[in-house]
Design an enzyme around this catalytic site. Structure first.
Site, PDB file in Angstrom:
ATOM      1  N   ARG A 252      13.408  -3.073  11.522  1.00 31.10           N
ATOM      2  CA  ARG A 252      12.094  -1.959  12.576  1.00 31.10           C
ATOM      3  C   ARG A 252      11.500  -3.375  13.665  1.00 31.10           C
ATOM      4  O   ARG A 252      11.144  -4.567  13.403  1.00 31.10           O
ATOM      5  CB  ARG A 252      10.786  -1.956  12.324  1.00 31.10           C
ATOM      6  CG  ARG A 252      11.589  -0.504  11.392  1.00 31.10           C
ATOM      7  CD  ARG A 252      10.010   0.526  11.050  1.00 31.10           C
ATOM      8  NE  ARG A 252       8.808  -0.492  10.665  1.00 31.10           N
ATOM      9  CZ  ARG A 252       8.428  -0.128   9.382  1.00 31.10           C
ATOM     10  NH1 ARG A 252       8.883   0.754   8.774  1.00 31.10           N
ATOM     11  NH2 ARG A 252       7.525  -0.613   9.013  1.00 31.10           N
TER      12      ARG A 252
ATOM     13  N   LYS B 146       0.906  -1.467   0.121  1.00 32.83           N
ATOM     14  CA  LYS B 146       0.204   0.240  -0.342  1.00 32.83           C
ATOM     15  C   LYS B 146       0.524   0.983  -0.112  1.00 32.83           C
ATOM     16  O   LYS B 146       0.782   2.308  -0.705  1.00 32.83           O
ATOM     17  CB  LYS B 146      -0.840   0.236   1.207  1.00 32.83           C
ATOM     18  CG  LYS B 146      -2.042  -1.284   1.362  1.00 32.83           C
ATOM     19  CD  LYS B 146      -3.280  -1.054   2.093  1.00 32.83           C
ATOM     20  CE  LYS B 146      -2.332  -1.079   3.519  1.00 32.83           C
ATOM     21  NZ  LYS B 146      -1.432  -2.225   4.388  1.00 32.83           N
TER      22      LYS B 146
ATOM     23  N   ARG C 216       1.131  -9.234  13.383  1.00 37.12           N
ATOM     24  CA  ARG C 216      -0.047  -8.446  13.093  1.00 37.12           C
ATOM     25  C   ARG C 216      -0.458  -9.370  12.025  1.00 37.12           C
ATOM     26  O   ARG C 216      -1.921  -8.428  11.898  1.00 37.12           O
ATOM     27  CB  ARG C 216       1.017  -7.277  12.560  1.00 37.12           C
ATOM     28  CG  ARG C 216       1.973  -6.391  12.539  1.00 37.12           C
ATOM     29  CD  ARG C 216       3.487  -5.967  11.897  1.00 37.12           C
ATOM     30  NE  ARG C 216       2.890  -5.050  11.090  1.00 37.12           N
ATOM     31  CZ  ARG C 216       3.498  -4.796   9.916  1.00 37.12           C
ATOM     32  NH1 ARG C 216       4.184  -4.559  10.201  1.00 37.12           N
ATOM     33  NH2 ARG C 216       3.049  -3.865   9.247  1.00 37.12           N
TER      34      ARG C 216
ATOM     35  N   ARG D 183      -7.914   1.375   9.961  1.00 30.82           N
ATOM     36  CA  ARG D 183      -7.383  -0.156  10.103  1.00 30.82           C
ATOM     37  C   ARG D 183      -8.981  -1.133  11.088  1.00 30.82           C
ATOM     38  O   ARG D 183      -8.753  -1.742  11.643  1.00 30.82           O
ATOM     39  CB  ARG D 183      -6.901  -0.502  11.546  1.00 30.82           C
ATOM     40  CG  ARG D 183      -5.282  -0.073   9.940  1.00 30.82           C
ATOM     41  CD  ARG D 183      -4.214   0.121  10.623  1.00 30.82           C
ATOM     42  NE  ARG D 183      -3.458   0.229   9.735  1.00 30.82           N
ATOM     43  CZ  ARG D 183      -1.441   0.152  10.456  1.00 30.82           C
ATOM     44  NH1 ARG D 183      -1.296  -0.330  11.575  1.00 30.82           N
ATOM     45  NH2 ARG D 183      -1.325   0.385   9.379  1.00 30.82           N
TER      46      ARG D 183
ATOM     47  N   ARG E  67      12.248  -7.177   5.258  1.00 33.07           N
ATOM     48  CA  ARG E  67      12.309  -5.753   4.768  1.00 33.07           C
ATOM     49  C   ARG E  67      13.324  -5.163   5.769  1.00 33.07           C
ATOM     50  O   ARG E  67      13.397  -5.325   7.058  1.00 33.07           O
ATOM     51  CB  ARG E  67      10.909  -4.880   4.963  1.00 33.07           C
ATOM     52  CG  ARG E  67       9.681  -5.357   4.203  1.00 33.07           C
ATOM     53  CD  ARG E  67       8.666  -4.216   4.036  1.00 33.07           C
ATOM     54  NE  ARG E  67       7.654  -4.216   5.279  1.00 33.07           N
ATOM     55  CZ  ARG E  67       6.933  -3.496   5.893  1.00 33.07           C
ATOM     56  NH1 ARG E  67       6.176  -2.930   4.785  1.00 33.07           N
ATOM     57  NH2 ARG E  67       6.433  -3.002   6.721  1.00 33.07           N
TER      58      ARG E  67
END
Length: 213
Positions: free
Chosen positions: A157, A13, A168, A85, A124
């Protein structure tokens, strides 16, 4: 235009929203980027946000809603990435936009296979100093742990580490997936498959919103 991009973590996104913002001039509102900026600044909101983000959990609706509502007015349009969300957030967004007579023009859902999402997120990384993003599988820094651009430290992260990624995904299924049902009940959701190349996904996204870019 006012566009909402929906999809699970790792669907792309942010990448596609930035490209769309550059090509249309719309204001790209990323709750993730906004919150990480608050964390980096050490603000009161940032300190609160970090505790939730490190565990892969969502912040309270009231906190996110207040932050987003400050940025909704933009003559060029607004592109919402990572918001709403929860159904509560979606309802609050509708109320805010209806009050301003600026309803949502398009809702796009970016769909990606769960296994692919976990793989993407776990790969990532980002430079702590200049925020340059990396992919440890396909686009790793030349020297492990060192940013090619500024020499800063490249890290994964906390919210992209495997245990947080799994949480998540769980949070997404429990709280965010119902948002898709909320919008689908109104019959105004465009579905795109976001597993192709960034260019092909962008083309599909542009067609979905009718930008022709």
């Amino acid at each position: 235009m006012r566009i909402v991009l929906l999809g699970p973590p790792g669907a792309g996104k942010g990448t596609q929203a930035r490209r769309l913002s550059e090509s249309t001039g719309m204001n790209h509102l990323s709750t993730g980027d906004m919150l990480r900026a608050e964390v980096a600044a050490g603000s009161e909101l940032g300190l609160v946000a970090k505790g939730y983000m490190d565990k892969g959990e969502l912040l309270p609706d009231s906190t996110i809603i207040a932050m987003i509502q400050q940025h909704l007015a933009n003559p060029a349009g607004v592109l919402l990435d990572g918001f709403p969300r929860t159904v509560v957030q979606a309802e609050s967004l509708d109320e805010s936009l209806e009050t301003a007579n600026q309803p949502i023009d398009k809702i796009v859902h970016m769909s990606v296979d769960v296994d692919e999402l976990v793989k993407r997120l776990s790969s990532r990384a980002i430079c702590k100093d200049c925020q340059t993003p990396y992919n440890l599988v396909s686009d790793a820094p030349s020297k492990e742990g060192v940013c090619d651009k500024c020499g800063g430290e490249v890290i994964v992260r906390d919210d992209d580490k495997p245990e947080a990624v799994l949480n998540r995904m769980k949070v997404y299924e429990e709280l965010t997936a119902p948002v898709l049902d909320y919008y689908k009940s109104r019959g105004d959701v465009a579905e795109i498959i976001a597993t192709g190349s960034p260019d092909s996904v962008f083309e599909e996204l542009s067609q979905a919103i009718g930008s022709g870019k």
